[in-house]
Design a protein around this motif. Sequence first.
Motif, PDB file in Angstrom:
ATOM      1  N   ASP A 148       2.826  -9.771  32.566  1.00 18.58           N
ATOM      2  CA  ASP A 148       2.824  -8.791  31.494  1.00 18.58           C
ATOM      3  C   ASP A 148       1.496  -8.041  31.537  1.00 18.58           C
ATOM      4  O   ASP A 148       0.430  -8.630  31.364  1.00 18.58           O
ATOM      5  N   SER A 149       1.554  -6.726  31.768  1.00 20.75           N
ATOM      6  CA  SER A 149       0.335  -5.946  31.929  1.00 20.75           C
ATOM      7  C   SER A 149       0.465  -4.611  31.215  1.00 20.75           C
ATOM      8  O   SER A 149       1.535  -3.999  31.206  1.00 20.75           O
ATOM      9  N   GLN A 150      -0.635  -4.164  30.616  1.00 16.68           N
ATOM     10  CA  GLN A 150      -0.705  -2.839  29.995  1.00 16.68           C
ATOM     11  C   GLN A 150      -1.913  -2.105  30.560  1.00 16.68           C
ATOM     12  O   GLN A 150      -2.974  -2.691  30.776  1.00 16.68           O
ATOM     13  N   LEU A 151      -1.752  -0.791  30.785  1.00 20.13           N
ATOM     14  CA  LEU A 151      -2.794   0.060  31.364  1.00 20.13           C
ATOM     15  C   LEU A 151      -3.269   1.030  30.287  1.00 20.13           C
ATOM     16  O   LEU A 151      -2.464   1.714  29.658  1.00 20.13           O
ATOM     17  N   ALA A 152      -4.582   1.109  30.081  1.00 15.58           N
ATOM     18  CA  ALA A 152      -5.089   1.917  28.974  1.00 15.58           C
ATOM     19  C   ALA A 152      -6.521   2.361  29.248  1.00 15.58           C
ATOM     20  O   ALA A 152      -7.089   2.079  30.298  1.00 15.58           O
TER      21      ALA A 152
END
Length: 467
Positions: A148-152
């Motif tokens: 689970d990964s988020q890019l910000a």
Amino acid sequence: MIPVQGFEGRVVAVLGLGRSGLSAARALREGGAVALCWDDNPAAREAAAAEGFELRELARAGGFDGVDRLVVSPGIPHLYPAPNAVVAAAWDAGVPVDNDIGLFFRSLGQGEWDMFDTPPRVVAVTGSNGKSTTSALIHHILTSSGRDSQLAGNIGRGVLDIDPPGDGGVVVLELSSYQTDLARALTPDVAVFTNLSPDHLDRHGGMGGYFAAKRRLFSEGGPDRCVIGVDEAEGRYLANQMSEGAADDRVIRVSSGTKLSGPGWDVFARKGFLTEWRKGRQVASIDLRQVRGLPGAHNHQNACAAYAAARALGVAPRVVEAAFMSFEGLPHRSQIVAEAGGVAYVNDSKATNVDAALKALQAFPKVRWICGGLMKEGGLGGLAPGFPNVVKAYVIGREAAGFALGLPGVEAEVCTDMETAVTRAIAEAQPGEVVLLAPAAASFDQYDNFEQRGDDFAAKVRAGLGG
């Protein structure tokens, strides 16, 4: 959204109501704070008022009465070349100044983390060139591996707009020097430094201030693992500062072009092969020459940094390799927009400084080079090592003639506008050559931003090729 913690019932002023500023105001309100907003742009103020935010002209007398904190958007100077008037007023009023990155790290940890089997992690990437590609590549590796990964951050969503990470989740942040310079909290689990070359020097008072802003991610944050590019003296200095000795594998040294070896943890690329070296022996190797989305030595450096960060998070080498093969690259960064008649057309509009443009030139042996725009400090002399790869330059921008004079020994045609440059390059390109947009300059003389310039290049190429 990440609700901002620690300001319940308190008043926080937000200066600058672009993407990061407005998201900070929303997150402050979600966390129970009262957000006072201001922007010199009337349209931005109207958008904030439409969401129910109170507006206050902070630079006026009494503007900081009752205010506990000022949150500043990254585009607003806080020190050099001169402090913004609102920032200076906050200093005089004794109000601490922060930004959305500081609020993010202050607020990230949630009570439910105690119930997680694996605490969430944050990977933060900074440097002069390659930050976006490296950040996106880390995110791609993680999602490809089922994490689970988020890019910000400076890419993707604002840091406070993302969802609170769940069990084992990873947040990948791209952070510019503007963001690291002001944040009052910087606590990544893995910090990545790609490289350093002159950029934004007016904003940081020179090269030393620019490096100091990058270095804060490591010196202030105390990351568990540091991934540091050591192809420049600043990177070698930083790696030395963060290490307790040659065998300290909390620091992973990264290079493109130099073989690294020793008792520590190294990742390097030479002759198109990435090698991981740890505790005096080779652990893994990947052939990067067939990775379509990562052409050239500069992208091989990005690959090494992303590989090292993924390995620090426990991803297996073969999983990383498979993710490399499916990575398509980012728009405006060595992006192939068309191929016709044996000629590739590559959009590297993000190459806004000399160092980035040089790396783009060195990625291809025969280049028809579209360059020019609003020149930055330092001149064009640093481009000289890439000139042997240039078949011809097609110069755009309001200062095209002057820019062309800075390319000694290169056949250069002053085209001024993108349509003329693309038309001439298409007409003259031969099989095996690359038509490359790598401006080595800012876009603001003709475009609102580098994205608009890259989109125009791609549109003109497709039109010129008949579709």
